[in-house]
Design an enzyme around this catalytic site. Sequence first.
Site, short mmCIF file in Angstrom:
data_model
loop_
_atom_site.label_atom_id
_atom_site.label_comp_id
_atom_site.label_asym_id
_atom_site.label_seq_id
_atom_site.Cartn_x
_atom_site.Cartn_y
_atom_site.Cartn_z
N ASP A 114 6.09 -22.25 -6.82
CA ASP A 114 7.18 -22.07 -7.77
C ASP A 114 8.43 -21.83 -6.95
O ASP A 114 8.43 -21.02 -6.02
CB ASP A 114 6.94 -20.93 -8.74
CG ASP A 114 7.79 -21.12 -10.00
OD1 ASP A 114 7.49 -22.05 -10.78
OD2 ASP A 114 8.76 -20.37 -10.19
N GLY A 126 15.30 -32.92 -6.54
CA GLY A 126 15.92 -31.78 -7.20
C GLY A 126 17.37 -31.56 -6.78
O GLY A 126 18.19 -32.48 -6.82
#
Length: 197
Positions: A68, A157
């Site tokens: 994460d 990203g």
Amino acid sequence: EKLVIATHNPGKLKEIQDLLAPLGIECVSAAELGLPEPEEIGNTFIDNADLKAREAADLSGLPALADDSGLAVDALHGLPGIFSARWAEDEDGVRDFGRAMERVWREVEAAGEDAGHDAHFACALSLAWPDDGQVQSFEGRVDGTLVWPPRGDKGFGYDPMFVPNGYDQTFGEFDPEAKHRISHRADAFRKLVATLG
Ligand code: ITT
């Protein structure tokens, strides 16, 4: 025995495969196994990495590694942080990081000159074993500065708007091997290997 890479993000998956390659561990991704994407209800990177690893280990019966991660911007008090993926999603859940980067930059500008452009990428890696409540977690980070407009198409990203400290190129312009030398993910990975290796 195989290790499940508990991610549905292709950019992350490739980086984790690169980082694991020298260890010679056989891997399979959660997407390949058809595992569902758990809802990320945690309030920290570690909580979310833990729950993704735990669920993948429970459902697959194999050890599972989850990641994460996100971009934390000082001027935005750490946002988007654990919401980094969600900032890219429209109401149908379709991701567009061009839009997410525009939002980050707009909010950074709104915060004013004095707030600066400092940011860091953070990564939590969690490793869970099946039939065992135990999960081990490792955190990494890389500090840098946000730039506009975004540059480079090599990463994923928010990479095109992030310049790590001590460099001129954005992570979007870095070759994968160069990113692996300094990234938040590589930093967490080194701690994992140091503990388990
Ligand atoms: P999984 O949960 O399936 O692993 P995800 O994309 O939903 O995939 P996160 O919830 O951890 O994962 O979201 C993290 C987001 O932060 C990710 O989608 C990227 O946009 C961003 N991020 C994380 N690491 C990054 C990196 O190395 N470079 C650029 N952006 C990164």
